[in-house]
Design a protein around this motif. Structure first.
Motif, PDB file in Angstrom:
ATOM      1  N   LEU A  42       0.824  -1.206   0.000  1.00 36.20           N
ATOM      2  CA  LEU A  42       0.000   0.000   0.000  1.00 36.20           C
ATOM      3  C   LEU A  42       0.864   1.265   0.000  1.00 36.20           C
ATOM      4  O   LEU A  42       0.505   2.265  -0.619  1.00 36.20           O
ATOM      5  N   GLU A  43       2.003   1.206   0.690  1.00 38.79           N
ATOM      6  CA  GLU A  43       2.886   2.375   0.709  1.00 38.79           C
ATOM      7  C   GLU A  43       3.325   2.757  -0.704  1.00 38.79           C
ATOM      8  O   GLU A  43       3.340   3.937  -1.066  1.00 38.79           O
ATOM      9  N   PRO A  72      -6.212  -1.705   4.595  1.00 39.61           N
ATOM     10  CA  PRO A  72      -5.726  -2.105   5.931  1.00 39.61           C
ATOM     11  C   PRO A  72      -6.141  -1.106   7.010  1.00 39.61           C
ATOM     12  O   PRO A  72      -6.325   0.086   6.748  1.00 39.61           O
ATOM     13  N   ASP A  73      -6.226  -1.596   8.235  1.00 44.27           N
ATOM     14  CA  ASP A  73      -6.672  -0.754   9.349  1.00 44.27           C
ATOM     15  C   ASP A  73      -5.735   0.427   9.579  1.00 44.27           C
ATOM     16  O   ASP A  73      -6.195   1.526   9.930  1.00 44.27           O
ATOM     17  N   TRP A  74      -4.429   0.209   9.388  1.00 47.43           N
ATOM     18  CA  TRP A  74      -3.497   1.304   9.655  1.00 47.43           C
ATOM     19  C   TRP A  74      -3.727   2.471   8.692  1.00 47.43           C
ATOM     20  O   TRP A  74      -3.502   3.635   9.049  1.00 47.43           O
ATOM     21  N   ALA A  81      -7.229   8.655   9.032  1.00 47.09           N
ATOM     22  CA  ALA A  81      -8.318   9.630   9.008  1.00 47.09           C
ATOM     23  C   ALA A  81      -9.258   9.504  10.195  1.00 47.09           C
ATOM     24  O   ALA A  81     -10.108  10.379  10.394  1.00 47.09           O
ATOM     25  N   THR A  82      -9.116   8.438  10.978  1.00 45.24           N
ATOM     26  CA  THR A  82     -10.079   8.203  12.061  1.00 45.24           C
ATOM     27  C   THR A  82      -9.477   8.318  13.459  1.00 45.24           C
ATOM     28  O   THR A  82     -10.174   8.716  14.393  1.00 45.24           O
ATOM     29  N   VAL A  83      -8.217   7.967  13.612  1.00 42.16           N
ATOM     30  CA  VAL A  83      -7.578   8.038  14.936  1.00 42.16           C
ATOM     31  C   VAL A  83      -7.082   9.456  15.182  1.00 42.16           C
ATOM     32  O   VAL A  83      -6.327  10.012  14.374  1.00 42.16           O
ATOM     33  N   ARG A  84      -7.479  10.044  16.290  1.00 44.46           N
ATOM     34  CA  ARG A  84      -7.144  11.438  16.589  1.00 44.46           C
ATOM     35  C   ARG A  84      -6.000  11.501  17.596  1.00 44.46           C
ATOM     36  O   ARG A  84      -6.144  11.059  18.745  1.00 44.46           O
ATOM     37  N   GLN A  85      -4.879  12.058  17.165  1.00 43.55           N
ATOM     38  CA  GLN A  85      -3.763  12.282  18.075  1.00 43.55           C
ATOM     39  C   GLN A  85      -4.112  13.443  19.001  1.00 43.55           C
ATOM     40  O   GLN A  85      -4.680  14.443  18.561  1.00 43.55           O
ATOM     41  N   PHE A  86      -3.759  13.310  20.271  1.00 38.12           N
ATOM     42  CA  PHE A  86      -4.058  14.341  21.281  1.00 38.12           C
ATOM     43  C   PHE A  86      -5.559  14.601  21.397  1.00 38.12           C
ATOM     44  O   PHE A  86      -5.981  15.644  21.879  1.00 38.12           O
ATOM     45  N   GLY A  87      -6.352  13.649  20.905  1.00 38.92           N
ATOM     46  CA  GLY A  87      -7.791  13.770  21.064  1.00 38.92           C
ATOM     47  C   GLY A  87      -8.512  14.561  19.998  1.00 38.92           C
ATOM     48  O   GLY A  87      -9.745  14.626  20.006  1.00 38.92           O
ATOM     49  N   ALA A 113      -8.658   7.074   2.648  1.00 34.61           N
ATOM     50  CA  ALA A 113      -8.515   6.676   4.046  1.00 34.61           C
ATOM     51  C   ALA A 113      -9.802   6.954   4.819  1.00 34.61           C
ATOM     52  O   ALA A 113     -10.216   6.167   5.677  1.00 34.61           O
ATOM     53  N   ARG A 114     -10.431   8.060   4.505  1.00 32.93           N
ATOM     54  CA  ARG A 114     -11.664   8.419   5.203  1.00 32.93           C
ATOM     55  C   ARG A 114     -12.830   7.518   4.801  1.00 32.93           C
ATOM     56  O   ARG A 114     -13.651   7.124   5.632  1.00 32.93           O
ATOM     57  N   LEU A 115     -12.916   7.174   3.504  1.00 39.05           N
ATOM     58  CA  LEU A 115     -14.021   6.357   3.001  1.00 39.05           C
ATOM     59  C   LEU A 115     -13.759   4.861   3.150  1.00 39.05           C
ATOM     60  O   LEU A 115     -14.686   4.056   3.034  1.00 39.05           O
TER      61      LEU A 115
END
Length: 326
Positions: free
Chosen positions: A102-103, A159-161, A166-172, A242-244
């Motif tokens: 994917l990279e 893949p999940d990563w 687009a879904t995991v928020r760093q620092f919230g 990534a978002r979709l």
């Protein structure tokens, strides 16, 4: 040479009064929109909705950075939405059907966008086509290719990563895609305002012939700008996929109009030589807040298009009247 360039390019002091005056309109408009939707919708001022707006404007914002450069040199790029779709499908085909990592597929997607942008630049500089016609042709070709690659079918399941970008928020609050948009905006703003390469773009937009006489390679800079616009469309495709969690050949429909609208609302002139990344970011948020607020109020998407069209017409009218007064 520097004297001629200085005459055509705008002053690049930290904050000029003319810049403050030009940006006061879009900023006031953004603030008024926020106040209006805060009063009319109980959900608008929530932290969750604020994060949704950030997510929603990321793809448009990345596209708008490239469009700002194009409009500054006096061009237009109607192909960014279709290039986004083609780049997204290329990435999906490379990873899901051909088995590339994917990279590497991401690199192929961004490179696809850059090549499409370069084609537009060559059509403008070598074939001497007007930017409108050149990018309209590329728009048609790339949209067709996006559908041909998978016969109009979407590619689902990354893949999940990748989707976590687009879904995991760093620092919230800060996802990697949003962070990418912010970093790109800062870099582009510094280059456009403080570096010779940025001043050259303003010079080209102000008067291409004078810029050429000043020693600026107008054709080379034009090709680079369109290639960058295409590459950013490819990067926006990665963020969108990534978002979709999918690649869709219909992605990006109408994005070219929203992108141009954001740049113009942010104070750029369609005649070239005027524009800023900060203004574009404000314009992007105006479009994003307007769409988000209207959705919260349950306004029909068709009426939304009418209202956004009115906003675009008003922004261009104010720009035209302002240039006549100056």
């Amino acid at each position: 040479m520097s004297e001629i360039t200085e005459q055509v390019a705008p002053k690049t002091g930290f904050i000029s009064m003319s810049f403050v005056k030009k940006m006061s309109g879009p900023l006031v408009g953004l603030i008024l929109l926020c106040v209006f939707f805060s009063v009319t919708s109980e959900f608008f001022l929530s932290a969750r909705n604020g994060l949704n707006i950030l997510d929603q404007v990321t793809v448009l914002g990345i596209l708008a950075i490239g469009m700002t450069l194009v409009i500054v040199i006096g061009g237009i790029d109607l192909s960014v939405g279709s290039v986004l779709a083609f780049s997204m499908m290329m990435m999906g085909v490379m990873q899901r059907q051909l088995g590339l990592p994917l990279e590497l597929a991401i690199v192929v997607g961004i490179a696809t966008g850059a090549i499409c942008g370069l084609v537009s630049g060559l059509l403008i500089t070598i074939a001497k086509l007007p930017p409108f016609i050149a990018t309209l042709a590329v728009m048609s070709v790339t949209r067709g290719l996006a559908n041909i690659l998978t016969e109009g079918k979407q590619i689902v399941g990354y893949p999940d990563w990748f989707t976590s970008l687009a879904t995991v928020r760093q620092f919230g609050f800060l996802s990697m895609t949003v962070a990418t948009f912010i970093v790109l905006a800062i870099i582009a703003a510094i280059i456009l305002k403080y570096r010779p390469a940025g001043r050259n773009l303003f010079a080209i937009g102000g008067n291409p012939e004078v810029a050429r006489l000043a020693g600026i390679n107008v054709n080379l800079n034009t090709c680079i700008v369109y290639a960058l616009s295409g590459a950013l469309a490819g990067l926006a495709a990665v963020a969108f996929a990534a978002r979709l969690d999918s690649s869709q050949p219909s992605a990006g429909l109408g994005y070219e109009l929203d992108t141009i609208a954001a740049v113009v609302i942010g104070g750029a002139s369609l005649s070239g030589g005027v524009g800023s990344i900060f203004g574009t970011v404000v314009g992007v948020f105006i479009i994003g807040v307007l769409r988000n607020g209207l959705n919260l109020l349950g306004v029909s998407p068709f009426i939304q298009q009418v209202l956004i069209g009115v906003v675009i017409a008003a922004a261009v009218t104010f720009d035209t009247l302002g240039r006549k007064r100056r």
